[in-house]
Write an enzyme that holds these catalytic residues in place. Structure first.
Site, PDB file in Angstrom:
ATOM      1  N   LYS A 129      45.109  81.622  26.709  1.00 48.31           N
ATOM      2  CA  LYS A 129      45.286  80.206  27.027  1.00 48.31           C
ATOM      3  C   LYS A 129      45.295  80.072  28.534  1.00 48.31           C
ATOM      4  CE  LYS A 129      48.588  76.463  26.353  1.00 48.31           C
ATOM      5  NZ  LYS A 129      49.750  76.067  25.536  1.00 48.31           N
TER       6      LYS A 129
ATOM      7  N   SER B 202      42.421  68.280  24.489  1.00 50.66           N
ATOM      8  CA  SER B 202      42.486  66.824  24.661  1.00 50.66           C
ATOM      9  C   SER B 202      41.571  66.310  25.767  1.00 50.66           C
ATOM     10  CB  SER B 202      43.931  66.401  24.918  1.00 50.66           C
ATOM     11  OG  SER B 202      44.444  67.038  26.076  1.00 50.66           O
TER      12      SER B 202
ATOM     13  N   LYS C 170      41.589  79.029  24.463  1.00 48.20           N
ATOM     14  CA  LYS C 170      41.783  77.621  24.795  1.00 48.20           C
ATOM     15  C   LYS C 170      41.737  77.406  26.288  1.00 48.20           C
ATOM     16  CE  LYS C 170      45.578  74.423  24.722  1.00 48.20           C
ATOM     17  NZ  LYS C 170      46.963  74.275  24.531  1.00 48.20           N
TER      18      LYS C 170
END
Ligand code: PBG
Ligand code: ZN
Length: 326
Positions: free
Chosen positions: A197, A276, A250
């Site tokens: 991440k 998002s 991610k």
């Protein structure tokens, strides 16, 4: 053989041939839909920062889960959204049966037992300071954070979570959660860490939707530097050694080389998270044209699969499933 005998365009000459030679195929079953849940009863209200996404609980949440299954979406990823007074310095609600995610799991499992429920687990949505771990003397205390996350993982599993997804990039979290789950008799619960991440600026809409933005971000002390690929592979290797069943990379856009490298190097199932900021970027790129949006979504999701992802976490899951079914 080369031109004029060899003509690559023959492979693209009809829709049927293009379909026959297509190297990856997208299906609703590949998609994981993130959902945002609250302790307030029977809520269905828009999440401002993520247009089209809803904050849910109780009956409307159960209804939504049933609709997703009918659309072919078989897995959801749950995020807690707390009201300010519910937050505590050490994130108490994250390990309570009355927590929003624990309750949501029960509502979903009661209405749609076949739905696979993945519970995101991080302290930032639950803590007053919004950091991903417990703060001690101004720094995130890694090992104390693990102690707080262990009972949280057990309580999520006890509520019926199929998969727990620790998202805070703490060292040793996978091993700590695996042993906590196993000691509690939860050997069947899968662990799907956010193994790679990145400290990305694409999380903004999520942070405002979940009201979990810390006053001053310390993400760079735990999340990966966007410059680093080798470090990401090392994170993934360690998570797999500690017992990760699957892993998440991610964001997706901008990090598909990480997905591709992880695919080459490891055998574990890989999910890519279209975050998002990507969701809002894609909306902006489509400029309000619904058909352009649909094409763009399928294009981006196909690219993510081509890079090597087995699963894609995306806010577009219901729309993509609808387009794929027609
Ligand atoms: C952490 C978490 C975040 C996202 C998913 N899990 C935010 C963060 O790390 O700051 C971001 C998802 C998105 O932007 O869509 N609990
Ligand atoms: Zn966090």
């Amino acid at each position: 053989m080369s031109f004029p005998q060899r003509r690559m365009r023959r492979l693209r000459s009809s829709d049927a041939i293009r379909q026959l030679v297509s190297e990856v195929r997208l299906a609703p079953e590949d998609l994981i839909f993130p959902m945002f849940v609250t302790t307030r009863p029977d809520v269905r209200e828009p999440l401002g920062a993520l247009p089209g996404m809803m904050l849910l609980s109780g009956a409307p949440l159960a209804e939504e889960a049933k609709r997703l299954l009918e659309a072919g979406i078989r897995a959801v990823l749950l995020f807690a959204v707390l009201d300010e007074p519910e937050k505590e310095p050490e994130a108490g609600l994250s390990r309570s049966p009355r927590g929003p995610v624990q309750r949501a799991i029960e509502s979903i499992k009661a209405a749609a037992p076949e739905m696979t429920v993945i519970a995101d687990l991080c302290m930032c949505e639950y803590s007053t300071d919004g950091h991903c771990g417990v703060l001690r003397d101004g720094v995130i205390d890694n090992d104390l954070t693990l102690e707080r996350l262990q009972p949280a993982a057990v309580s999520l599993a006890a509520a019926g979570a199929d998969v727990v997804a620790p998202s805070g990039m703490m060292d040793g979290v996978v091993g700590a959660l695996r042993s906590a789950l196993d000691s509690a008799g939860m050997q069947r619960t899968l662990l799907m860490p956010y193994a790679a991440k990145y400290a990305s600026s694409l999380y903004g809409p999520f942070k405002s939707a979940t009201r979990s933005a810390p006053a001053e971000s310390r993400h760079a002390t735990h999340q990966l530097d966007p410059a680093n690929l080798r470090q990401a592979l090392e994170e993934i290797r360690l998570d797999l050694e500690e017992g990760a069943d699957m892993l998440i990379v991610k964001p997706a856009l901008g990090y598909l080389d990480v997905v591709a490298a992880a695919r080459r190097e490891f055998n574990a199932p890989i999910a890519a998270y279209q975050v998002s900021g990507e969701y809002n970027m894609i909306h902006a790129a489509a400029g309000g044209d619904e058909q352009a949006l649909e094409r763009l979504i399928l294009e981006m999701l196909t690219c993510i699969k081509r890079a090597g992802a087995d699963m894609i976490i995306t806010y577009f899951a219901p729309l993509a499933a609808r387009v794929l079914r027609v």
